[in-house]
Design a protein around this motif. Structure first.
Motif, PDB file in Angstrom:
ATOM      1  N   MET A   1      20.029  41.638  51.091  1.00  0.00           N
ATOM      2  CA  MET A   1      20.068  41.887  52.377  1.00  0.00           C
ATOM      3  C   MET A   1      21.379  42.692  52.918  1.00  0.00           C
ATOM      4  SD  MET A   1      20.572  38.719  54.851  1.00  0.00           S
ATOM      5  CE  MET A   1      20.730  38.753  56.586  1.00  0.00           C
ATOM      6  N   ARG A   2      20.982  43.439  54.011  1.00  0.00           N
ATOM      7  CA  ARG A   2      22.049  44.433  54.482  1.00  0.00           C
ATOM      8  C   ARG A   2      22.314  43.511  55.785  1.00  0.00           C
ATOM      9  NH1 ARG A   2      23.333  47.840  58.249  1.00  0.00           N
ATOM     10  NH2 ARG A   2      24.076  50.088  57.958  1.00  0.00           N
ATOM     11  N   LEU A   3      23.395  43.387  56.131  1.00  0.00           N
ATOM     12  CA  LEU A   3      23.761  42.894  57.449  1.00  0.00           C
ATOM     13  C   LEU A   3      23.623  43.555  58.573  1.00  0.00           C
ATOM     14  CD1 LEU A   3      27.646  41.915  56.678  1.00  0.00           C
ATOM     15  CD2 LEU A   3      25.581  40.335  56.628  1.00  0.00           C
ATOM     16  N   ASP A   4      23.151  42.844  59.650  1.00  0.00           N
ATOM     17  CA  ASP A   4      22.674  43.370  60.837  1.00  0.00           C
ATOM     18  C   ASP A   4      23.858  44.123  61.446  1.00  0.00           C
ATOM     19  OD1 ASP A   4      20.661  43.073  63.430  1.00  0.00           O
ATOM     20  OD2 ASP A   4      22.818  42.508  63.946  1.00  0.00           O
ATOM     21  N   LYS A  10      30.901  42.724  64.329  1.00  0.00           N
ATOM     22  CA  LYS A  10      31.816  41.497  64.681  1.00  0.00           C
ATOM     23  C   LYS A  10      32.653  41.365  63.458  1.00  0.00           C
ATOM     24  CE  LYS A  10      32.598  38.133  67.359  1.00  0.00           C
ATOM     25  NZ  LYS A  10      33.218  38.214  68.599  1.00  0.00           N
ATOM     26  N   LEU A  11      32.111  41.338  62.168  1.00  0.00           N
ATOM     27  CA  LEU A  11      32.584  41.247  61.064  1.00  0.00           C
ATOM     28  C   LEU A  11      34.083  42.240  61.014  1.00  0.00           C
ATOM     29  CD1 LEU A  11      33.254  39.886  58.167  1.00  0.00           C
ATOM     30  CD2 LEU A  11      31.694  41.595  57.303  1.00  0.00           C
ATOM     31  N   LEU A  76      35.321  29.633  50.344  1.00  0.00           N
ATOM     32  CA  LEU A  76      35.819  29.772  51.736  1.00  0.00           C
ATOM     33  C   LEU A  76      35.404  30.911  52.367  1.00  0.00           C
ATOM     34  CD1 LEU A  76      37.721  29.123  53.792  1.00  0.00           C
ATOM     35  CD2 LEU A  76      39.575  30.162  52.521  1.00  0.00           C
ATOM     36  N   ALA A  77      35.366  32.044  51.732  1.00  0.00           N
ATOM     37  CA  ALA A  77      34.531  33.325  52.352  1.00  0.00           C
ATOM     38  C   ALA A  77      33.346  33.175  52.941  1.00  0.00           C
ATOM     39  CB  ALA A  77      34.702  34.573  51.233  1.00  0.00           C
ATOM     40  N   HIS A  78      32.433  32.315  52.143  1.00  0.00           N
ATOM     41  CA  HIS A  78      30.853  31.993  52.440  1.00  0.00           C
ATOM     42  C   HIS A  78      30.928  31.222  53.820  1.00  0.00           C
ATOM     43  CE1 HIS A  78      26.620  30.779  51.760  1.00  0.00           C
ATOM     44  NE2 HIS A  78      27.478  29.459  52.312  1.00  0.00           N
ATOM     45  N   GLU A  79      31.861  30.008  53.724  1.00  0.00           N
ATOM     46  CA  GLU A  79      31.979  29.348  54.851  1.00  0.00           C
ATOM     47  C   GLU A  79      32.484  29.903  56.156  1.00  0.00           C
ATOM     48  OE1 GLU A  79      30.194  26.663  54.728  1.00  0.00           O
ATOM     49  OE2 GLU A  79      30.127  26.129  52.775  1.00  0.00           O
ATOM     50  N   LEU A  80      33.352  30.917  55.786  1.00  0.00           N
ATOM     51  CA  LEU A  80      33.717  31.714  57.072  1.00  0.00           C
ATOM     52  C   LEU A  80      32.705  32.643  57.605  1.00  0.00           C
ATOM     53  CD1 LEU A  80      37.427  32.737  55.969  1.00  0.00           C
ATOM     54  CD2 LEU A  80      36.544  30.847  57.642  1.00  0.00           C
ATOM     55  N   GLU A 119      26.389  37.247  51.944  1.00  0.00           N
ATOM     56  CA  GLU A 119      26.767  38.927  52.210  1.00  0.00           C
ATOM     57  C   GLU A 119      27.948  39.242  52.760  1.00  0.00           C
ATOM     58  OE1 GLU A 119      26.098  42.889  51.550  1.00  0.00           O
ATOM     59  OE2 GLU A 119      24.779  41.180  50.633  1.00  0.00           O
ATOM     60  N   ILE A 120      28.390  38.258  53.810  1.00  0.00           N
ATOM     61  CA  ILE A 120      29.466  38.407  54.671  1.00  0.00           C
ATOM     62  C   ILE A 120      30.545  38.176  53.687  1.00  0.00           C
ATOM     63  CG2 ILE A 120      30.905  37.319  56.472  1.00  0.00           C
ATOM     64  CD1 ILE A 120      28.259  37.096  57.935  1.00  0.00           C
TER      65      ILE A 120
END
Length: 176
Positions: A1-4, A10-11, A76-80, A119-120
């Protein structure tokens, strides 16, 4: 998946000034996002982490305290990632819009919000520009070396390299 594009923008805005060299400073990032992090013992052994939105639009993230350091960093990165998705009006928005909603990270969840959060997380932990720079600098680095440099598992690094179009055979050394 590519991020929108909206989520990616925003990221990048949120991640600005949160890195020491090529590693994210989670203290700075959590402060920017108004997040408190806690270690927890979960009764349900399938739960790795969870995020809870508070009334003042702050968040609490709970991580399984028995996990390894690298696993905690990814969770943590996933939850963020869910929080960033929420702030970008993306897939986690509906879930986290409910005050007190708990998003539990389990190994079996595979809906679109979970895929986006992964992905984030990869972008937070292994930013493309830092990864490419390190690959160039190290001259033929191994998967193990890259994983150690970024504080992630070899599996997470493999997925990231693959998504960025690298041939994983280029990172396999004779010691595997």
């Amino acid at each position: 998946m590519r991020l929108d594009d909206q989520v990616y923008t925003k990221l990048q805005e949120i991640l600005k000034d949160t890195y020491d060299s090529h590693k994210v400073d989670f203290n700075r990032l959590c402060q920017k996002l108004n997040v408190s992090v806690f270690m927890a013992d979960f009764v349900d052994q399938d739960i790795n982490g969870m995020v809870k939105r508070q009334a003042n639009d702050s968040f609490e993230v709970y991580l399984k305290k028995t996990h390894s350091k690298n696993r905690k960093r990814f969770t943590l990165a996933h939850e963020l990632g869910h929080i960033i998705s929420y702030r970008a009006d993306s897939f986690s928005k509906e879930k986290l819009s409910l005050e007190g909603y708990l998003e539990r990270r389990t190994q079996s969840k595979r809906d679109i919000a979970e895929i986006e959060a992964n992905e984030i997380a990869a972008c937070i932990l292994m930013p493309e520009e830092f990864l490419e720079s390190l690959i160039s600098k190290l001259k033929n680095p191994t998967l193990k070396e890259l994983s150690e440099e970024f504080g992630v598992s070899s599996a997470a690094m493999s997925v990231r390299l693959n998504k960025l179009g690298y041939d994983l055979n280029d990172f396999i050394s004779s010691d595997y």
